[in-house]
Write a protein that holds these residues in place. Structure first.
Motif, short mmCIF file in Angstrom:
data_model
loop_
_atom_site.label_atom_id
_atom_site.label_comp_id
_atom_site.label_asym_id
_atom_site.label_seq_id
_atom_site.Cartn_x
_atom_site.Cartn_y
_atom_site.Cartn_z
N SER A 84 -51.23 14.58 -26.02
CA SER A 84 -52.33 15.53 -25.77
C SER A 84 -53.61 15.09 -26.48
N VAL A 85 -53.49 14.58 -27.68
CA VAL A 85 -54.66 14.08 -28.41
C VAL A 85 -55.27 12.90 -27.66
N ILE A 86 -54.45 12.02 -27.15
CA ILE A 86 -54.94 10.85 -26.40
C ILE A 86 -55.68 11.29 -25.14
N PRO A 109 -63.99 4.99 -30.60
CA PRO A 109 -63.60 3.66 -31.09
C PRO A 109 -62.13 3.68 -31.48
N ARG A 110 -61.50 2.55 -31.42
CA ARG A 110 -60.06 2.47 -31.68
C ARG A 110 -59.68 3.03 -33.05
N LEU A 111 -60.40 2.65 -34.07
CA LEU A 111 -60.07 3.13 -35.42
C LEU A 111 -60.16 4.64 -35.48
N GLU A 112 -61.15 5.21 -34.84
CA GLU A 112 -61.29 6.66 -34.83
C GLU A 112 -60.10 7.32 -34.12
N LEU A 113 -59.63 6.73 -33.03
CA LEU A 113 -58.49 7.28 -32.31
C LEU A 113 -57.20 7.14 -33.13
N LEU A 159 -60.84 -0.11 -24.01
CA LEU A 159 -60.51 1.20 -24.57
C LEU A 159 -59.67 2.02 -23.59
N GLN A 160 -59.98 1.98 -22.31
CA GLN A 160 -59.18 2.72 -21.34
C GLN A 160 -57.75 2.19 -21.29
N GLY A 161 -57.60 0.89 -21.36
CA GLY A 161 -56.26 0.29 -21.40
C GLY A 161 -55.51 0.71 -22.65
N ALA A 162 -56.22 0.78 -23.77
CA ALA A 162 -55.60 1.22 -25.03
C ALA A 162 -55.13 2.66 -24.92
N LEU A 163 -55.95 3.51 -24.28
CA LEU A 163 -55.56 4.91 -24.10
C LEU A 163 -54.30 5.02 -23.23
N TRP A 164 -54.26 4.27 -22.15
CA TRP A 164 -53.09 4.32 -21.27
C TRP A 164 -51.84 3.77 -21.97
N LEU A 165 -52.02 2.70 -22.74
CA LEU A 165 -50.88 2.16 -23.50
C LEU A 165 -50.37 3.20 -24.50
N ALA A 166 -51.28 3.79 -25.26
CA ALA A 166 -50.88 4.79 -26.26
C ALA A 166 -50.23 6.00 -25.60
N LEU A 167 -50.76 6.43 -24.47
CA LEU A 167 -50.19 7.56 -23.76
C LEU A 167 -48.78 7.23 -23.26
#
Length: 174
Positions: free
Chosen positions: A36-38, A48-52, A118-126
């Motif tokens: 949900s946070v992602i 930014p990645r560090l912030e996420l 960043l979008q790829g990072a979000l999808w990976l994390a999700l």
């Protein structure tokens, strides 16, 4: 036989504590929270990645504290004085909430090494969060002695919930 009665009580207490440690509900909850946070972070702007990474870990920590507080407050309402042992047990029981935030945070942190934007990072994390949610639910069902069928049902329900969160992400972006 007083010695036998104490030994039985000790065994029962150890069994109860083992079951408490084996309760992965917090892991399922924490994974869903991370997902949900992602979704929220991705929908509201470019983090930014560090912030996420920090947002994931700190949110997990805040919810862990909230759950520990709720457990201890509940214990006080039941007229149990929360001594050090009770506090430590509550902290340990709720720790899977924090543990569940770590894999998605690591996914975000290593995403540049995988060449992801960043979008790829979000999808990976999700994806990692949803996989964690399914994994925690299966571990919980297995620890509870559930049949394979019930484990599959638990995994399916959690996968469906994860896919619902993914659908929200897609919907929020369009």
């Amino acid at each position: 036989m007083p010695g036998t009665r104490n030994a039985a009580a000790d065994r029962a207490a150890r069994t109860t504590e083992r079951r408490a440690r084996a309760d992965y509900t917090g892991g399922v909850y924490g994974s869903m929270l991370a997902a949900s946070v992602i979704v929220g972070a991705g929908a509201l702007g470019s983090f930014p990645r560090l912030e996420l990474v920090l947002l994931l870990l700190l949110t997990g920590g805040v919810f862990w504290i909230a759950h520990v507080h709720a457990q201890l407050f509940g214990a006080r309402l039941a007229q149990q004085s929360p001594d050090r042992r009770v506090v430590l047990r509550a902290c340990r029981e709720e720790w899977p909430i924090v543990k569940a935030a770590v894999p998605p945070a690591v996914a975000v942190a290593v995403s540049p090494l995988l060449g992801l934007d960043l979008q790829g990072a979000l999808w990976l994390a999700l994806s990692v969060a949803v996989a964690g949610q399914v994994g925690w639910s299966m571990a919980a069902a297995r620890r509870a002695g559930a049949s394979r069928r019930l484990m599959a049902v638990s995994a399916s329900v959690n996968l469906l919930l994860g896919l619902l969160i993914i659908a929200f992400k897609i919907w929020l972006k369009h």
